[in-house]
Motif scaffolding. Structure first.
Motif, PDB file in Angstrom:
ATOM      1  N   ILE A 111      96.233  31.027 -14.735  1.00 23.33           N
ATOM      2  CA  ILE A 111      94.941  30.639 -14.203  1.00 23.33           C
ATOM      3  C   ILE A 111      93.866  30.882 -15.262  1.00 23.33           C
ATOM      4  O   ILE A 111      93.954  31.834 -16.037  1.00 23.33           O
ATOM      5  CB  ILE A 111      94.634  31.431 -12.913  1.00 23.33           C
ATOM      6  N   GLY A 112      92.887  29.988 -15.326  1.00 20.83           N
ATOM      7  CA  GLY A 112      91.886  30.133 -16.376  1.00 20.83           C
ATOM      8  C   GLY A 112      90.625  29.344 -16.102  1.00 20.83           C
ATOM      9  O   GLY A 112      90.310  28.976 -14.973  1.00 20.83           O
ATOM     10  N   GLY A 113      89.944  29.024 -17.186  1.00 22.10           N
ATOM     11  CA  GLY A 113      88.597  28.472 -17.140  1.00 22.10           C
ATOM     12  C   GLY A 113      87.628  29.604 -17.384  1.00 22.10           C
ATOM     13  O   GLY A 113      87.727  30.677 -16.754  1.00 22.10           O
ATOM     14  N   ALA A 114      86.703  29.418 -18.304  1.00 15.53           N
ATOM     15  CA  ALA A 114      85.777  30.506 -18.666  1.00 15.53           C
ATOM     16  C   ALA A 114      85.045  31.075 -17.452  1.00 15.53           C
ATOM     17  O   ALA A 114      84.998  32.303 -17.280  1.00 15.53           O
ATOM     18  CB  ALA A 114      84.794  30.025 -19.725  1.00 15.53           C
ATOM     19  N   PRO A 115      84.455  30.245 -16.568  1.00 14.48           N
ATOM     20  CA  PRO A 115      83.759  30.825 -15.415  1.00 14.48           C
ATOM     21  C   PRO A 115      84.688  31.625 -14.501  1.00 14.48           C
ATOM     22  O   PRO A 115      84.300  32.685 -14.004  1.00 14.48           O
ATOM     23  CB  PRO A 115      83.185  29.591 -14.700  1.00 14.48           C
ATOM     24  N   PHE A 116      85.905  31.101 -14.279  1.00 20.61           N
ATOM     25  CA  PHE A 116      86.856  31.848 -13.455  1.00 20.61           C
ATOM     26  C   PHE A 116      87.169  33.193 -14.089  1.00 20.61           C
ATOM     27  O   PHE A 116      87.180  34.232 -13.412  1.00 20.61           O
ATOM     28  CB  PHE A 116      88.151  31.054 -13.272  1.00 20.61           C
TER      29      PHE A 116
ATOM     30  N   VAL B 115      92.941  34.149 -26.143  1.00 22.34           N
ATOM     31  CA  VAL B 115      92.618  33.410 -24.929  1.00 22.34           C
ATOM     32  C   VAL B 115      91.878  34.332 -23.955  1.00 22.34           C
ATOM     33  O   VAL B 115      92.379  35.392 -23.570  1.00 22.34           O
ATOM     34  CB  VAL B 115      93.884  32.850 -24.258  1.00 22.34           C
ATOM     35  N   GLY B 116      90.682  33.939 -23.573  1.00 24.25           N
ATOM     36  CA  GLY B 116      89.905  34.692 -22.603  1.00 24.25           C
ATOM     37  C   GLY B 116      89.155  35.880 -23.160  1.00 24.25           C
ATOM     38  O   GLY B 116      88.418  36.545 -22.421  1.00 24.25           O
ATOM     39  N   ALA B 117      89.287  36.150 -24.468  1.00 27.73           N
ATOM     40  CA  ALA B 117      88.612  37.323 -25.030  1.00 27.73           C
ATOM     41  C   ALA B 117      87.096  37.194 -24.917  1.00 27.73           C
ATOM     42  O   ALA B 117      86.402  38.146 -24.534  1.00 27.73           O
ATOM     43  CB  ALA B 117      89.029  37.525 -26.481  1.00 27.73           C
ATOM     44  N   GLY B 118      86.557  36.024 -25.266  1.00 24.27           N
ATOM     45  CA  GLY B 118      85.118  35.821 -25.165  1.00 24.27           C
ATOM     46  C   GLY B 118      84.618  35.911 -23.741  1.00 24.27           C
ATOM     47  O   GLY B 118      83.496  36.375 -23.491  1.00 24.27           O
ATOM     48  N   ASP B 119      85.443  35.478 -22.792  1.00 19.80           N
ATOM     49  CA  ASP B 119      85.051  35.540 -21.381  1.00 19.80           C
ATOM     50  C   ASP B 119      84.985  36.991 -20.901  1.00 19.80           C
ATOM     51  O   ASP B 119      84.066  37.375 -20.172  1.00 19.80           O
ATOM     52  CB  ASP B 119      86.038  34.753 -20.515  1.00 19.80           C
ATOM     53  N   SER B 120      85.967  37.784 -21.300  1.00 12.65           N
ATOM     54  CA  SER B 120      85.938  39.192 -20.917  1.00 12.65           C
ATOM     55  C   SER B 120      84.735  39.891 -21.553  1.00 12.65           C
ATOM     56  O   SER B 120      84.109  40.764 -20.932  1.00 12.65           O
ATOM     57  CB  SER B 120      87.238  39.893 -21.310  1.00 12.65           C
ATOM     58  N   PHE B 121      84.402  39.500 -22.775  1.00 12.75           N
ATOM     59  CA  PHE B 121      83.203  40.038 -23.425  1.00 12.75           C
ATOM     60  C   PHE B 121      81.970  39.745 -22.570  1.00 12.75           C
ATOM     61  O   PHE B 121      81.157  40.635 -22.304  1.00 12.75           O
ATOM     62  CB  PHE B 121      83.038  39.434 -24.817  1.00 12.75           C
ATOM     63  N   SER B 122      81.819  38.491 -22.155  1.00 13.78           N
ATOM     64  CA  SER B 122      80.649  38.116 -21.354  1.00 13.78           C
ATOM     65  C   SER B 122      80.592  38.903 -20.056  1.00 13.78           C
ATOM     66  O   SER B 122      79.524  39.380 -19.652  1.00 13.78           O
ATOM     67  CB  SER B 122      80.689  36.610 -21.055  1.00 13.78           C
TER      68      SER B 122
ATOM     69  N   GLY C  94      97.311  36.060 -21.842  1.00 12.42           N
ATOM     70  CA  GLY C  94      96.633  35.814 -20.582  1.00 12.42           C
ATOM     71  C   GLY C  94      95.243  36.404 -20.594  1.00 12.42           C
ATOM     72  O   GLY C  94      94.979  37.430 -21.236  1.00 12.42           O
ATOM     73  N   ALA C  95      94.345  35.752 -19.880  1.00 15.75           N
ATOM     74  CA  ALA C  95      92.927  36.091 -19.956  1.00 15.75           C
ATOM     75  C   ALA C  95      92.527  37.280 -19.106  1.00 15.75           C
ATOM     76  O   ALA C  95      91.466  37.867 -19.340  1.00 15.75           O
ATOM     77  CB  ALA C  95      92.099  34.871 -19.553  1.00 15.75           C
ATOM     78  N   ILE C  96      93.348  37.652 -18.104  1.00 17.47           N
ATOM     79  CA  ILE C  96      92.938  38.707 -17.174  1.00 17.47           C
ATOM     80  C   ILE C  96      94.082  39.704 -16.999  1.00 17.47           C
ATOM     81  O   ILE C  96      94.677  39.807 -15.930  1.00 17.47           O
ATOM     82  CB  ILE C  96      92.519  38.119 -15.811  1.00 17.47           C
ATOM     83  N   PRO C  97      94.422  40.435 -18.048  1.00 21.96           N
ATOM     84  CA  PRO C  97      95.479  41.439 -17.910  1.00 21.96           C
ATOM     85  C   PRO C  97      95.019  42.607 -17.042  1.00 21.96           C
ATOM     86  O   PRO C  97      93.816  42.833 -16.861  1.00 21.96           O
ATOM     87  CB  PRO C  97      95.713  41.894 -19.355  1.00 21.96           C
ATOM     88  N   GLU C  98      95.983  43.331 -16.506  1.00 17.26           N
ATOM     89  CA  GLU C  98      95.643  44.534 -15.749  1.00 17.26           C
ATOM     90  C   GLU C  98      95.008  45.549 -16.689  1.00 17.26           C
ATOM     91  O   GLU C  98      95.459  45.744 -17.814  1.00 17.26           O
ATOM     92  CB  GLU C  98      96.897  45.134 -15.112  1.00 17.26           C
ATOM     93  N   TYR C  99      93.945  46.186 -16.235  1.00 18.19           N
ATOM     94  CA  TYR C  99      93.261  47.171 -17.062  1.00 18.19           C
ATOM     95  C   TYR C  99      94.078  48.456 -17.152  1.00 18.19           C
ATOM     96  O   TYR C  99      94.742  48.857 -16.178  1.00 18.19           O
ATOM     97  CB  TYR C  99      91.895  47.527 -16.487  1.00 18.19           C
ATOM     98  N   ASP C 100      94.003  49.112 -18.295  1.00 22.56           N
ATOM     99  CA  ASP C 100      94.576  50.450 -18.366  1.00 22.56           C
ATOM    100  C   ASP C 100      93.488  51.464 -18.027  1.00 22.56           C
ATOM    101  O   ASP C 100      92.329  51.112 -17.768  1.00 22.56           O
ATOM    102  CB  ASP C 100      95.219  50.718 -19.734  1.00 22.56           C
TER     103      ASP C 100
END
Length: 283
Positions: free
Chosen positions: A20-25, A230-237, A269-275
């Motif tokens: 699952i992805g897309g910057a807003p998601f 993938v998704g690094a910039g989105d997590s930054f935002s 993956g853009a949304i890994p589980e946090y440690d």
């Protein structure tokens, strides 16, 4: 701490695997995980991908109230990686190109939008109506240059609406402004008086914040083993926004955002589980 996010929800296809992805998601999911109340405005199709997307939203704790289910295919994107850097092949005329005006838009401290979901008239008009509704709030523009899905006018209109701009060093060239990254930010602030601060990500060099009327704040460099960006910039935002909405200093906002994006780079993956270290960082 309320955030409204507008834009695409889609499936990133990596060979035989989909994520699952897309910057807003991605931003909505990370922000919700970091403790924000998130209103996500998007659309999916009446297909298996749409049902799976809604299931993922619920699993990640997102409210699906304003995710419309319409007679268009759910968005998807073919992603290939070269040295960890993603290349995107986006399919046109999908559900996120036809996002209707939500029936129950909610109040928010910050309204987030990007550029990709503006590629078709329907979603762009919905966005224009929402920007008018959220006038006076903080408006966070995340520039996502993908293929040919942008125009100079689209960028200009978006920049005029924004109070906070986030761009990457790579994407900054789209503005056609010569000079260093710092020069580009200074000229954008001159050109668009409504923008209060600009955030520029610098890949392995970290990031900086350029506030109007203040000194540039540089982050430390991330320390991570890159598996995928993938998704690094989105997590930054998302990391920056959640800290910003809490009223933290710009220095803390950018440092925590860089640490979160570095963590995401270490995973596929853009949304890994946090440690535990990431969870504690944003407590």
């Amino acid at each position: 701490m309320r955030l409204t996010v507008f834009g695409e929800i889609l499936w990133d296809i990596f060979g035989d695997e989909r994520k699952i992805g897309g910057a807003p998601f991605n931003i909505a999911a990370h922000a919700a995980r970091l403790g924000a109340e998130v209103d996500f405005i998007s659309a999916v199709g009446k297909d298996e991908n749409g049902r799976a997307a809604l299931d993922e939203c619920r699993r990640l704790g997102l409210d699906c109230t304003n995710i419309a289910v319409i007679d268009k295919p759910t968005g998807y994107c073919m992603v290939t990686l070269k040295d960890g850097t993603p290349d995107y092949d986006l399919v046109p005329d999908t559900a996120y190109d036809n996002i209707p005006m939500p029936s129950v838009p909610k109040d928010a401290d910050v309204f987030y939008f990007g550029t990709l979901a503006q590629r078709e008239d329907c979603s762009r008009q919905t966005l224009m109506d929402l920007l008018e509704m959220y006038r006076g709030k903080e408006i966070f523009l995340d520039v996502n240059i993908r293929q040919h899905y942008y125009t100079d006018r689209l960028l200009d209109d978006s920049l005029k609406a924004a109070t906070i701009l986030k761009i990457s060093r790579e994407e900054a060239g789209v503005f056609g402004i010569p000079g260093t990254p710092e020069d580009i930010c200074a000229k954008l602030l001159d050109r668009y008086p409504g923008i209060k601060l600009i955030i520029m990500t610098l890949d392995s060099d970290g990031a900086f914040v350029c506030p109007r009327g203040g000194s540039i704040i540089y982050s430390s460099k991330p320390c991570c083993r890159v598996v995928s960006t993938v998704g690094a910039g989105d997590s930054f935002s998302a990391g920056f926004l959640t800290c910003f909405m809490k009223g933290e200093t710009l220095n803390d906002c950018i440092e925590k955002a860089v640490k979160l994006s570095g963590f995401v780079c270490e995973h596929t993956g853009a949304i890994p589980e946090y440690d535990l270290s990431i969870s504690r960082l944003f407590d």
